[in-house]
Scaffold this motif. Structure first.
Motif, PDB file in Angstrom:
ATOM      1  N   UNK A   1       0.841  -1.156  -0.033  1.00  0.00           N
ATOM      2  CA  UNK A   1      -0.131   0.006   0.098  1.00  0.00           C
ATOM      3  C   UNK A   1       0.811   1.155   0.004  1.00  0.00           C
ATOM      4  N   UNK A   2       1.850   1.210   0.779  1.00  0.00           N
ATOM      5  CA  UNK A   2       2.838   2.361   0.764  1.00  0.00           C
ATOM      6  C   UNK A   2       3.654   2.666  -0.527  1.00  0.00           C
ATOM      7  N   UNK A   3       3.957   1.569  -1.181  1.00  0.00           N
ATOM      8  CA  UNK A   3       4.467   1.826  -2.329  1.00  0.00           C
ATOM      9  C   UNK A   3       3.672   2.333  -3.381  1.00  0.00           C
ATOM     10  N   UNK A   4       2.507   1.860  -3.407  1.00  0.00           N
ATOM     11  CA  UNK A   4       1.543   2.193  -4.472  1.00  0.00           C
ATOM     12  C   UNK A   4       1.083   3.675  -4.027  1.00  0.00           C
ATOM     13  N   UNK A   5       1.125   3.944  -2.954  1.00  0.00           N
ATOM     14  CA  UNK A   5       0.546   5.329  -2.710  1.00  0.00           C
ATOM     15  C   UNK A   5       2.023   6.323  -3.040  1.00  0.00           C
ATOM     16  N   UNK A   6       3.120   5.898  -2.565  1.00  0.00           N
ATOM     17  CA  UNK A   6       4.099   6.738  -2.809  1.00  0.00           C
ATOM     18  C   UNK A   6       4.359   7.074  -4.410  1.00  0.00           C
ATOM     19  N   UNK A   7       4.293   6.198  -5.067  1.00  0.00           N
ATOM     20  CA  UNK A   7       4.416   6.202  -6.749  1.00  0.00           C
ATOM     21  C   UNK A   7       3.231   6.820  -7.124  1.00  0.00           C
TER      22      UNK A   7
END
Lengths: 479, 153
Positions: free
Chosen positions: A114-120
């Motif tokens: 979730x963090x990676x998707x949100x960050x990208x």
């Protein structure tokens, strides 16, 4: 657009930058899992180390710390119920109950994806929105900038949980701190008391290290002798297909929420994660699972807090108005390295800007890998006794602040602002409004003066109408 | 409102009044330079007037909803503040890195580290490594003192 993609992809061809992102991601994750340090303090402590680097490398280091530490706060939030950063506080609501049920790996898997998707997602928005906003901001003159900084200051009312009035008092104090030194137009000395080390005003770095790192050290001293208990974890595994089906809508929604909240001046990842969590619960079909170990709750909070990182960079880079405490430090980093934040950054040094964006995307991918394969190892770092950890932070804080301009005055400023920050926090005043007020202080006064010169505040009241309209419209919008 | 509730508004009010007084003592700039803009003293005074208004609102808020009393900090906190003062004194009187090492050691002990060798090695190794990093890699020259006089020659 092609040039932007070219600049972004050039990051991959710079082996030193890749190494730097890798090393900084590790440092960022360590900073994130250490309770109390967090992205803002970490960035403040690392700022002096970036002084010898090129501007792109330096800002990449700070931006990587920002995104990786924001994610890493969730590791300890899930494993030991202690959020490494305030942005991960909402992750404890469901992360820790899942860990207690023996599903720590699943919880961490959801958090990292979730963090990676949100960050990208947020960096992509940053790439699209920042140049568009820069084109509008290109036409801004002092009155518009004054109105914007006023808007930024008014948003301080909700920057932390201390309450609107306390936050505003902190913001006003920060703006006053910015008036110390020679007044830029007339050269008249203000509040220097004959000390010519203060002639150019207080430096940002020691004030920030004092407000964030040193005051946190004093706050942490209350927790001396406290021992955290760890949860056992077998391995981190990716969410299953079923899990993805359950959380994808939440992730998409929280990405939007987080990015939007990040863009608002002075609103950061903490607010984003709380709203992301609340919205995830509101739209969920399984509301009763929230608080007991819902993966939707983790996904809602984590994608929102990391999406806020890219969002917060929009006003920072385009308008010079920081979107959060950490972006205030990145803003200082930009200025120290001669990259004047503002619309001209997107016309004069556009290649550097896109390299920084590219590095941010790479940092998000890096912490995905680390989150999946090394979370257990990093979680152990959080068990370092604070009686060892914080004296080390103290040493880095004082040496780092000295190294900026080789002046002991900067070290004394760290001590003074650390103590001020501690007593402010003791009485419910957050330090972030002081920091943001300090950053915006010079901007607000200079633009007010220039606006007055343009329109003649006293003699030419009729011409003044337009200027007043800008202010009132801004206040109305802020209200 | 309890007497202790008046401390925060009181301190900020006194601070604001002192700043206004100090601002009024500032030199005036010739009108030629200032033009239609404001005198350097005007902006700080304007800020402190806003502060006083906000303090009025905060006091009213405290009157309506008295804040919870704040427990006194443990001795670790006050001890750490004293260590910061010790650090200042030692830096001025002896040596910057000696001050860091002494304060780190005392801080480790104060914060509950019972293993003296661990506290001692933390206090010695960390400043040494930081010094090497800043002196050799970042080329920073530190203020002279008992130890650095010997090192710099």
């Amino acid at each position: 657009m092609l040039e932007a993609l070219q600049a972004m992809s050039s990051v991959i061809l710079d082996p030193f930058l890749l190494l730097l992102i890798f090393a900084t991601t590790i440092i960022g994750v360590i900073i994130g899992v250490l309770p109390g340090i967090g992205a803002t303090t970490g960035a403040a402590l690392l700022l002096p180390f970036t002084l010898t680097m090129t501007p792109v490398h330096a800002i990449t280091v700070l931006a990587t710390i920002y995104v990786s530490a924001t994610f890493a706060g969730s590791i300890t939030a899930i494993l030991i119920n202690t959020p490494g950063t305030s942005a991960a506080a909402a992750t404890t609501f469901d992360g820790f109950p899942l860990a207690q049920r023996g599903e720590a790996g699943r919880a961490l898997g959801v958090a990292v994806v979730s963090s990676t998707v949100g960050g990208i997602f947020s960096v992509i928005v940053l790439c699209i929105a920042a140049p568009m906003l820069a084109r509008v901001a290109y036409h801004f003159r002092p009155p518009e900038y004054f109105a914007l900084t006023l808007f930024g200051l008014s948003m301080l009312a909700s920057i932390s949980s201390g309450g609107a009035i306390k936050n505003l008092i902190g913001g006003v104090f920060g703006v006053w701190v910015a008036t110390i030194g020679a007044e830029p137009t007339t050269g008249i000395e203000r509040f220097m008391f004959g000390n010519y080390d203060l002639y150019e005003g207080l430096s940002f770095v020691p004030v920030f290290i004092g407000l964030f790192a040193m005051s946190e050290l004093l706050v942490q001293s209350k927790k001396a002798n406290q021992i955290a208990s760890a949860i056992t974890m077998k391995a981190v595994k990716l969410p299953t297909i079923e899990d993805y089906k359950k959380i994808w809508k939440t992730i998409v929604r929280s990405c939007g929420i987080g990015t939007f909240i990040g863009i608002l001046p002075a609103e950061g990842a903490t607010v984003a994660s709380m709203i992301g969590y609340a919205e995830a619960r509101r739209w969920s079909k399984n509301k009763e699972e929230f608080g007991k170990g819902s993966i939707e709750g983790i996904a809602g909070a984590e994608s929102a807090n990391n999406a806020a990182t890219g969002g917060a960079m929009v006003p920072t880079m385009v308008l010079g108005i920081p979107g959060s405490g950490t972006t205030a430090i990145i803003l200082v980093g930009l200025m120290v390295h001669g990259l004047r934040p503002g619309p001209y950054l997107f016309t004069e040094q556009v290649d550097k800007v896109y390299q920084i964006f590219g590095a941010m995307i790479l940092a998000n991918v890096m912490f995905l890998v680390m989150g999946l394969y090394a979370a257990k190892l990093f979680a152990r770092i959080s068990l370092v006794p604070i009686s060892i950890l914080w004296p080390i932070v103290f040493a880095f804080a004082v040496v780092g602040s000295y190294s900026l301009s080789s002046a002991l005055m900067d070290v004394w400023i760290v001590l003074i602002f650390g103590t001020i920050g501690f007593f402010a926090r003791r009485h419910g005043f957050a330090v972030a409004p002081i920091a943001v007020g300090f950053i915006l202080g010079e901007m607000v006064e200079t633009n007010l003066q220039n606006s007055l010169k343009m329109f003649g505040f006293y003699e030419e009241q009729k011409n003044n109408l337009k200027f007043q309209n800008v202010i009132f419209q801004t206040w109305a919008f802020a209200g | 409102m309890k007497t202790s509730d008046w401390i925060v508004p009181g301190v900020i009010t006194v601070f604001s009044c002192v700043v206004i007084y100090l601002s009024l003592q500032l030199d005036l700039s010739p009108p030629m330079i200032v033009g239609h803009s404001m005198q350097p003293r005007a902006f700080p005074i304007f800020l402190m007037v806003i502060n006083l208004i906000l303090i009025g609102l905060l006091t009213y808020q405290f009157y309506k909803n008295p804040p919870a009393s704040i427990p006194l900090e443990p001795f670790h906190t006050w001890g750490t503040i004293i260590l910061l003062i010790v650090f200042y004194g030692l830096t001025v009187a002896a040596d910057f890195f000696l001050a860091i090492a002494v304060v780190m050691f005392l801080m480790c002990i104060l914060w509950g580290e019972k293993r003296i060798p661990v506290a001692l090695s933390t206090a010695l190794v960390t400043p040494f490594l930081i010094f090497v990093l800043f002196d050799q890699v970042l080329m920073i020259r530190f203020p002279r003192g008992i130890i650095l006089d010997w090192y710099y020659g």
